[in-house]
Design a protein around this motif. Structure first.
Motif, PDB file in Angstrom:
ATOM      1  N   VAL A  56     -93.464  19.054   9.936  1.00 19.10           N
ATOM      2  CA  VAL A  56     -92.928  19.736  11.119  1.00 19.10           C
ATOM      3  C   VAL A  56     -91.438  19.434  11.186  1.00 19.10           C
ATOM      4  O   VAL A  56     -91.028  18.275  11.104  1.00 19.10           O
ATOM      5  CB  VAL A  56     -93.628  19.239  12.416  1.00 19.10           C
ATOM      6  N   GLU A  57     -90.638  20.462  11.291  1.00 14.64           N
ATOM      7  CA  GLU A  57     -89.180  20.290  11.420  1.00 14.64           C
ATOM      8  C   GLU A  57     -88.733  20.714  12.784  1.00 14.64           C
ATOM      9  O   GLU A  57     -89.283  21.603  13.384  1.00 14.64           O
ATOM     10  CB  GLU A  57     -88.452  21.138  10.375  1.00 14.64           C
TER      11      GLU A  57
ATOM     12  N   ASP B 229     -91.692  37.782  14.975  1.00 13.89           N
ATOM     13  CA  ASP B 229     -91.566  38.699  13.846  1.00 13.89           C
ATOM     14  C   ASP B 229     -92.387  38.102  12.704  1.00 13.89           C
ATOM     15  O   ASP B 229     -91.847  37.403  11.842  1.00 13.89           O
ATOM     16  CB  ASP B 229     -90.095  38.855  13.446  1.00 13.89           C
ATOM     17  N   PRO B 230     -93.715  38.334  12.733  1.00 16.64           N
ATOM     18  CA  PRO B 230     -94.589  37.692  11.755  1.00 16.64           C
ATOM     19  C   PRO B 230     -94.183  37.925  10.303  1.00 16.64           C
ATOM     20  O   PRO B 230     -94.322  37.032   9.474  1.00 16.64           O
ATOM     21  CB  PRO B 230     -95.963  38.299  12.044  1.00 16.64           C
TER      22      PRO B 230
ATOM     23  N   SER C 164    -101.811  27.776  -1.650  1.00 16.76           N
ATOM     24  CA  SER C 164    -100.603  28.495  -1.242  1.00 16.76           C
ATOM     25  C   SER C 164     -99.985  27.801  -0.023  1.00 16.76           C
ATOM     26  O   SER C 164    -100.661  27.086   0.717  1.00 16.76           O
ATOM     27  CB  SER C 164    -100.926  29.955  -0.918  1.00 16.76           C
ATOM     28  N   THR C 165     -98.694  28.013   0.144  1.00 18.65           N
ATOM     29  CA  THR C 165     -98.005  27.415   1.291  1.00 18.65           C
ATOM     30  C   THR C 165     -97.381  28.513   2.146  1.00 18.65           C
ATOM     31  O   THR C 165     -97.085  29.608   1.664  1.00 18.65           O
ATOM     32  CB  THR C 165     -96.909  26.432   0.842  1.00 18.65           C
ATOM     33  N   ARG C 166     -97.198  28.188   3.397  1.00 24.31           N
ATOM     34  CA  ARG C 166     -96.572  29.095   4.356  1.00 24.31           C
ATOM     35  C   ARG C 166     -95.635  28.278   5.227  1.00 24.31           C
ATOM     36  O   ARG C 166     -95.843  27.088   5.425  1.00 24.31           O
ATOM     37  CB  ARG C 166     -97.597  29.752   5.265  1.00 24.31           C
ATOM     38  N   GLN C 167     -94.654  28.972   5.758  1.00 28.05           N
ATOM     39  CA  GLN C 167     -93.737  28.351   6.706  1.00 28.05           C
ATOM     40  C   GLN C 167     -93.630  29.274   7.911  1.00 28.05           C
ATOM     41  O   GLN C 167     -93.390  30.469   7.757  1.00 28.05           O
ATOM     42  CB  GLN C 167     -92.356  28.174   6.080  1.00 28.05           C
ATOM     43  N   TYR C 168     -93.840  28.724   9.093  1.00 29.82           N
ATOM     44  CA  TYR C 168     -93.728  29.492  10.329  1.00 29.82           C
ATOM     45  C   TYR C 168     -92.754  28.803  11.272  1.00 29.82           C
ATOM     46  O   TYR C 168     -92.743  27.572  11.364  1.00 29.82           O
ATOM     47  CB  TYR C 168     -95.078  29.591  11.048  1.00 29.82           C
ATOM     48  N   THR C 169     -91.999  29.597  11.976  1.00 34.59           N
ATOM     49  CA  THR C 169     -91.196  29.104  13.083  1.00 34.59           C
ATOM     50  C   THR C 169     -91.901  29.556  14.343  1.00 34.59           C
ATOM     51  O   THR C 169     -92.218  30.745  14.495  1.00 34.59           O
ATOM     52  CB  THR C 169     -89.759  29.680  13.043  1.00 34.59           C
TER      53      THR C 169
ATOM     54  N   HIS D 164     -94.591  23.742   8.171  1.00 32.86           N
ATOM     55  CA  HIS D 164     -94.942  24.022   6.782  1.00 32.86           C
ATOM     56  C   HIS D 164     -96.429  23.751   6.620  1.00 32.86           C
ATOM     57  O   HIS D 164     -96.904  22.657   6.939  1.00 32.86           O
ATOM     58  CB  HIS D 164     -94.129  23.133   5.836  1.00 32.86           C
ATOM     59  N   LEU D 165     -97.159  24.760   6.128  1.00 31.17           N
ATOM     60  CA  LEU D 165     -98.616  24.679   6.008  1.00 31.17           C
ATOM     61  C   LEU D 165     -99.054  24.864   4.560  1.00 31.17           C
ATOM     62  O   LEU D 165     -98.418  25.612   3.811  1.00 31.17           O
ATOM     63  CB  LEU D 165     -99.276  25.781   6.840  1.00 31.17           C
TER      64      LEU D 165
END
Length: 154
Positions: A153-154, A112-113, A99-104, A92-93
């Protein structure tokens, strides 16, 4: 082929696709080939040429999936450490603008951006690997320089 990372989910998708291609698609193409041969002279038969091309493409894709599955390192997302970012982590950024973003973070096969699944080989993925919550990062991307703080971080 370089080392590929697959999550359990990605491995299952690749196995399902491989099974589908080996059974359903091979049978379909075999039927197309039979029909083209029955139509007559295969030397001037566009349907036969198309079916042979499709068969070659199918066998190439099957071989790619077989190699991927044989050489992939499987990442169990349930076992991924949450202290540092690694393949399988959900990050989680927060951007400077709030604004926030979540990336795996995943391997390139599963990237798959648009769905928030980025490759560990991408500029953002590379910059995140090994980082921890509260780290401030500056990332040079094709779209320009981005700055983020890792929330968790998860």
């Amino acid at each position: 082929m370089d080392m590929q990372f697959l999550t359990n989910e990605g491995q299952q998708r690749a196995l399902s696709q491989l099974e589908f291609l080996r059974t359903v698609k091979r049978a379909e193409i075999a039927q197309y080939l039979r029909e083209a041969v029955e139509a007559g002279d295969v030397t001037r038969n566009a349907a036969f040429d198309d079916a042979k091309f499709e068969q070659a493409q199918l066998e190439k894709r099957i071989a790619e999936l077989e190699q991927l599955l044989a050489n992939a390192q499987i990442v169990d997302v349930e076992q991924v450490a949450t202290e540092v970012v690694s393949v399988g982590s959900v990050v989680h950024l927060a951007a400077e603008n709030g604004s926030t973003r979540q990336y795996t973070i995943v391997g390139s096969y599963e990237a798959d951006p648009g769905a928030g699944r980025i490759s560990h080989e991408s500029p953002v993925g590379k910059a995140l690997l090994g980082r921890r919550a509260s780290d401030y990062i500056i990332i040079s991307t094709p779209g320009g320089v981005k700055t983020y703080t890792i929330i968790r971080v998860e």
